[in-house]
Design a protein around this motif. Structure first.
Motif, PDB file in Angstrom:
ATOM      1  N   ALA A  71       0.824  -1.214   0.000  1.00 20.56           N
ATOM      2  CA  ALA A  71       0.000   0.000   0.000  1.00 20.56           C
ATOM      3  C   ALA A  71       0.852   1.255   0.000  1.00 20.56           C
ATOM      4  O   ALA A  71       0.383   2.319  -0.398  1.00 20.56           O
ATOM      5  CB  ALA A  71      -0.933   0.002   1.215  1.00 20.56           C
ATOM      6  N   GLU A  72       2.113   1.157   0.443  1.00 24.50           N
ATOM      7  CA  GLU A  72       2.996   2.317   0.471  1.00 24.50           C
ATOM      8  C   GLU A  72       3.918   2.370  -0.752  1.00 24.50           C
ATOM      9  O   GLU A  72       4.788   3.231  -0.835  1.00 24.50           O
ATOM     10  CB  GLU A  72       3.840   2.297   1.747  1.00 24.50           C
ATOM     11  CG  GLU A  72       3.002   2.431   3.015  1.00 24.50           C
ATOM     12  CD  GLU A  72       3.840   2.271   4.279  1.00 24.50           C
ATOM     13  OE1 GLU A  72       3.273   2.367   5.363  1.00 24.50           O
ATOM     14  OE2 GLU A  72       5.066   2.036   4.142  1.00 24.50           O
ATOM     15  N   ASN A  73       3.752   1.452  -1.691  1.00 20.01           N
ATOM     16  CA  ASN A  73       4.610   1.427  -2.869  1.00 20.01           C
ATOM     17  C   ASN A  73       4.368   2.686  -3.718  1.00 20.01           C
ATOM     18  O   ASN A  73       3.228   3.057  -3.997  1.00 20.01           O
ATOM     19  CB  ASN A  73       4.324   0.164  -3.688  1.00 20.01           C
ATOM     20  CG  ASN A  73       5.249   0.045  -4.879  1.00 20.01           C
ATOM     21  OD1 ASN A  73       4.966   0.570  -5.944  1.00 20.01           O
ATOM     22  ND2 ASN A  73       6.366  -0.642  -4.686  1.00 20.01           N
ATOM     23  N   ASP A  74       5.475   3.320  -4.119  1.00 18.26           N
ATOM     24  CA  ASP A  74       5.359   4.582  -4.859  1.00 18.26           C
ATOM     25  C   ASP A  74       4.641   4.408  -6.189  1.00 18.26           C
ATOM     26  O   ASP A  74       3.879   5.287  -6.630  1.00 18.26           O
ATOM     27  CB  ASP A  74       6.756   5.169  -5.088  1.00 18.26           C
ATOM     28  CG  ASP A  74       7.397   5.632  -3.794  1.00 18.26           C
ATOM     29  OD1 ASP A  74       8.630   5.731  -3.739  1.00 18.26           O
ATOM     30  OD2 ASP A  74       6.642   5.900  -2.823  1.00 18.26           O
ATOM     31  N   THR A  75       4.853   3.269  -6.859  1.00 14.87           N
ATOM     32  CA  THR A  75       4.205   3.052  -8.160  1.00 14.87           C
ATOM     33  C   THR A  75       2.690   2.923  -7.993  1.00 14.87           C
ATOM     34  O   THR A  75       1.911   3.502  -8.778  1.00 14.87           O
ATOM     35  CB  THR A  75       4.778   1.791  -8.819  1.00 14.87           C
ATOM     36  OG1 THR A  75       6.192   1.947  -8.996  1.00 14.87           O
ATOM     37  CG2 THR A  75       4.131   1.553 -10.177  1.00 14.87           C
ATOM     38  N   GLN A  85       2.969  -1.122 -15.230  1.00 17.87           N
ATOM     39  CA  GLN A  85       3.897  -0.847 -14.136  1.00 17.87           C
ATOM     40  C   GLN A  85       3.340  -1.388 -12.818  1.00 17.87           C
ATOM     41  O   GLN A  85       4.057  -2.015 -12.036  1.00 17.87           O
ATOM     42  CB  GLN A  85       4.139   0.662 -14.030  1.00 17.87           C
ATOM     43  CG  GLN A  85       4.913   1.246 -15.212  1.00 17.87           C
ATOM     44  CD  GLN A  85       5.026   2.754 -15.107  1.00 17.87           C
ATOM     45  OE1 GLN A  85       4.049   3.440 -14.804  1.00 17.87           O
ATOM     46  NE2 GLN A  85       6.218   3.267 -15.368  1.00 17.87           N
ATOM     47  N   LYS A  86       2.081  -1.148 -12.559  1.00 15.51           N
ATOM     48  CA  LYS A  86       1.486  -1.620 -11.322  1.00 15.51           C
ATOM     49  C   LYS A  86       1.394  -3.138 -11.294  1.00 15.51           C
ATOM     50  O   LYS A  86       1.572  -3.775 -10.260  1.00 15.51           O
ATOM     51  CB  LYS A  86       0.102  -0.999 -11.140  1.00 15.51           C
ATOM     52  CG  LYS A  86       0.156   0.519 -10.975  1.00 15.51           C
ATOM     53  CD  LYS A  86      -1.230   1.135 -10.821  1.00 15.51           C
ATOM     54  CE  LYS A  86      -1.130   2.659 -10.646  1.00 15.51           C
ATOM     55  NZ  LYS A  86      -2.467   3.285 -10.489  1.00 15.51           N
ATOM     56  N   LEU A  90       2.785  -5.892  -8.429  1.00 10.69           N
ATOM     57  CA  LEU A  90       1.983  -6.946  -7.813  1.00 10.69           C
ATOM     58  C   LEU A  90       2.565  -8.321  -8.103  1.00 10.69           C
ATOM     59  O   LEU A  90       2.554  -9.219  -7.254  1.00 10.69           O
ATOM     60  CB  LEU A  90       0.539  -6.865  -8.315  1.00 10.69           C
ATOM     61  CG  LEU A  90      -0.196  -5.550  -8.037  1.00 10.69           C
ATOM     62  CD1 LEU A  90      -1.618  -5.610  -8.596  1.00 10.69           C
ATOM     63  CD2 LEU A  90      -0.235  -5.249  -6.549  1.00 10.69           C
ATOM     64  N   ARG A  91       3.090  -8.505  -9.345  1.00  9.21           N
ATOM     65  CA  ARG A  91       3.660  -9.806  -9.693  1.00  9.21           C
ATOM     66  C   ARG A  91       4.903 -10.099  -8.849  1.00  9.21           C
ATOM     67  O   ARG A  91       5.115 -11.217  -8.410  1.00  9.21           O
ATOM     68  CB  ARG A  91       3.985  -9.833 -11.189  1.00  9.21           C
ATOM     69  CG  ARG A  91       4.441 -11.224 -11.661  1.00  9.21           C
ATOM     70  CD  ARG A  91       4.713 -11.240 -13.156  1.00  9.21           C
ATOM     71  NE  ARG A  91       3.499 -10.932 -13.906  1.00  9.21           N
ATOM     72  CZ  ARG A  91       3.354  -9.885 -14.707  1.00  9.21           C
ATOM     73  NH1 ARG A  91       4.359  -9.032 -14.864  1.00  9.21           N
ATOM     74  NH2 ARG A  91       2.219  -9.678 -15.360  1.00  9.21           N
ATOM     75  N   ARG A  92       5.731  -9.076  -8.619  1.00 11.64           N
ATOM     76  CA  ARG A  92       6.912  -9.293  -7.776  1.00 11.64           C
ATOM     77  C   ARG A  92       6.518  -9.663  -6.355  1.00 11.64           C
ATOM     78  O   ARG A  92       7.159 -10.512  -5.726  1.00 11.64           O
ATOM     79  CB  ARG A  92       7.774  -8.027  -7.765  1.00 11.64           C
ATOM     80  CG  ARG A  92       8.604  -7.829  -9.019  1.00 11.64           C
ATOM     81  CD  ARG A  92       9.727  -6.822  -8.782  1.00 11.64           C
ATOM     82  NE  ARG A  92       9.207  -5.516  -8.380  1.00 11.64           N
ATOM     83  CZ  ARG A  92       8.913  -4.540  -9.226  1.00 11.64           C
ATOM     84  NH1 ARG A  92       9.093  -4.722 -10.536  1.00 11.64           N
ATOM     85  NH2 ARG A  92       8.458  -3.386  -8.794  1.00 11.64           N
TER      86      ARG A  92
END
Length: 578
Positions: A71-75, A85-86, A90-92
């Motif tokens: 939830a804090e990911n900049d992307t 990109q998003k 999520l895949r990682r």
């Protein structure tokens, strides 16, 4: 009436005495052994239940933390980032922990905008509780059937859908507006690993052992196939958990079997609130007490052998007893005839000497056995303590390596940063080792971390505050925080030029440590556009690990950092030194 000879009388008497004594011993020993074994096994089952409950809470805390980090990911927070990109983000996350069934990002209106595998995108889930709750605050939902996910698994029986837990957290833009909700469906199959680890831990003599996990309403979420999805509310162990207790007991289950049960509630971990699960670890009393029946058979067999040996010993001992009796008879006959008397010697003194010797030997052996038992107990305690500390240290180093690697482009930069942080942790560990891992002084930690920068100018680093003893749980994060502040000051702040100066002051008030780090005389300071890893590490150490607060003020004259840390009651009650 015929009279028995002395040899037959002694043989029968000793044999019968030995057999009766053996039967009584078998009864007493089996009863005492059964009671003690039941208590020991019940205690072990209680420990296993506590271990499983802790493992469940810690595993769920890690997944809870994964969701908060996502939830804090900049992307994900950037409204301008595109779907690809998003989706990569999520895949990682799913590749890091494959037990997620699916991870997705919902729009503020509740529509699935992007998922890690591209499926279910565009689906409206605004009515789902993980969305309605997750848009306000972090949310975790209990195990349930995922019928929609079953349609994504070709060949799966619709009557047997996958079971998942829901985790969600709001995603907010840098300005604080709601950008969406990140949701992760965790496949309940991961609980099998907990069950398998329990059987591995209890391997050896644990026939019929089973672990059960019950939902808050008593529904069996994990356990033997015959009990899954059944509701268990009337067991004494479940009632005890509802009262918040943990322990072990012997009880009768609905199928009529007597069972030893260890029970423990899950209580959450750190900021993860928990789901109110009940953990039961049970073993059939018949299987648990099988060693007692084996011991009874051994005692009876040995008793028969002892009785036979006693009868044989009586037969041969009668000969040595009859000889002095015959001599006494001869002496009495000689006395009657006036012949010289031959008085046989009495063996009483020798028997008494042997008894005293055996008593002394028994006392010596008992003392040695007690000393050996105490030594083994101390050794076990030291081994458990060493295992606990080694596991915690390895987990900290692993997290440090993973976090340091993020945002660093070269191996050399990673090596330098990682070695510096590892050295900071090792210095604090050295202080704790010197104090037998009890407490270490805050001033000593500050002196060790700032010593490399104070050479040449006594007033370059100034420390001012009372003596504060920190427990190991606080000493290591505080040491890492001071190391990051000193490293930043040496690179960009007051310690980067000879004229710079750092003043560290601290005080105790209301069981709370207040510490300030003030830089002056250095280059002009400006707030960074985004927080670096050092800042995130400091906030993680202070806010998450120590439940404290931190304030960073980039003043024109230099950085001002203020820390507020709640102390352990034992530390807070110590007298303050001037």
């Amino acid at each position: 009436m015929p009279r028995l000879p002395l040899r037959a009388f002694l043989a029968l008497g000793l044999g019968a005495t030995g057999l009766v004594a053996t039967l009584v011993l078998a009864l007493v020993v089996s009863r005492v052994t059964a009671d003690r074994l039941s208590e020991r096994i019940a205690g072990e089952l209680g420990d296993l239940a506590r271990h499983v409950a802790g493992q469940l809470d810690r595993t769920m805390f890690e997944r809870w933390r994964d969701t908060l980090i996502l939830a804090e990911n900049d992307t994900l927070r950037d409204p301008k980032a595109d779907g690809d990109q998003k989706r990569r983000v999520l895949r990682r996350a799913r590749e890091t922990y494959p037990d997620y069934a699916i991870i997705g990002l919902l729009s503020p209106e509740g529509r699935m905008t992007v998922t890690d595998n591209g499926r279910l995108e565009g689906l409206d889930v605004a009515h789902r509780i993980y969305f309605t709750q997750g848009r306000e605050r972090p949310f975790v939902g209990d195990v349930h059937d995922a019928h929609l996910l079953a349609t994504l698994q070709p060949g799966r029986d619709p009557a047997d859908p996958p079971r998942v837990l829901d985790l969600a957290a709001p995603v907010r833009t840098p300005e604080g507006a709601l950008a969406g909700v990140v949701v992760a469906h965790l496949d309940w199959a991961w609980s099998r690993e907990v069950e398998a680890s329990l059987h591995d831990q209890a391997a050896g003599g644990r026939r019929g052992l089973a672990v059960l996990v019950l939902a808050r309403d008593g529904t069996v979420l994990l356990g033997p196939p015959a009990l899954r999805n059944r509701t268990l509310r009337d067991l004494p162990s479940v009632a005890a958990v509802r009262r918040g207790a943990g322990g072990a007991t012997q009880e009768t289950w609905p199928d009529g079997r007597a069972v030893l049960t260890g029970y423990q509630p899950t209580r959450g971990y750190r900021d993860y609130p928990g789901l109110g699960w009940t953990v039961l670890v049970r073993q059939d009393a018949a299987d648990a007490l099988a060693p007692v029946r084996a011991l009874q058979r051994q005692i009876l067999l040995w008793g028969l052998a002892v009785a036979g040996a006693a009868a044989a010993a009586g037969w041969f001992a009668a000969a040595s007893l009859a000889r002095p009796l015959r001599r006494l008879a001869i002496a009495a006959d000689a006395l009657g005839r006036g012949a010289p008397l031959a008085i046989p010697a009495s063996p009483v003194r020798e028997a008494q000497a042997i008894g005293l010797a055996l008593s002394a030997a028994g006392e010596a052996l008992g003392q040695r056995a007690e000393e050996r038992r105490q030594a083994e107990a101390r050794q076990d305690l030291l081994i458990h303590e060493l295992n606990h500390r080694v596991k915690n240290t390895l987990a900290t180093v692993q997290a440090m390596a993973r976090q340091t690697a993020r945002g660093i482009d070269s191996v050399g930069a990673f090596t330098a940063a990682f070695e510096a942080r590892l050295l900071a942790m090792s210095q604090t560990h050295t202080l704790l080792t010197a104090s037998q891992w009890s407490t270490t002084d805050l001033r000593r930690i500050l002196e060790l971390e700032l010593a490399p920068y104070a050479t040449g100018r006594p007033d370059r680093v100034h420390l001012d505050g009372p003596a504060v003893a920190l427990v190991p749980r606080m000493a290591v994060p505080v040491g890492m925080t001071v190391h990051e502040l000193a490293t930043n000051a040496a690179k960009y702040g007051a310690l980067s030029i000879p004229e710079g100066r750092v003043v560290v002051r601290w005080r105790l008030a209301d069981a709370t440590l207040h510490l300030s780090w003030q830089e002056s005389g250095g280059p002009p300071v400006a707030a960074p556009e985004r927080a670096g890893f050092g800042t995130r590490l400091i906030r993680t150490s202070v806010e998450r690990e120590l439940s404290g607060t931190i304030a960073l003020d980039f003043l024109p004259d230099g950085l001002l950092c203020r820390l507020t840390l709640p102390l352990e009651p034992s530390v807070a009650s110590e007298p303050q030194a001037a």
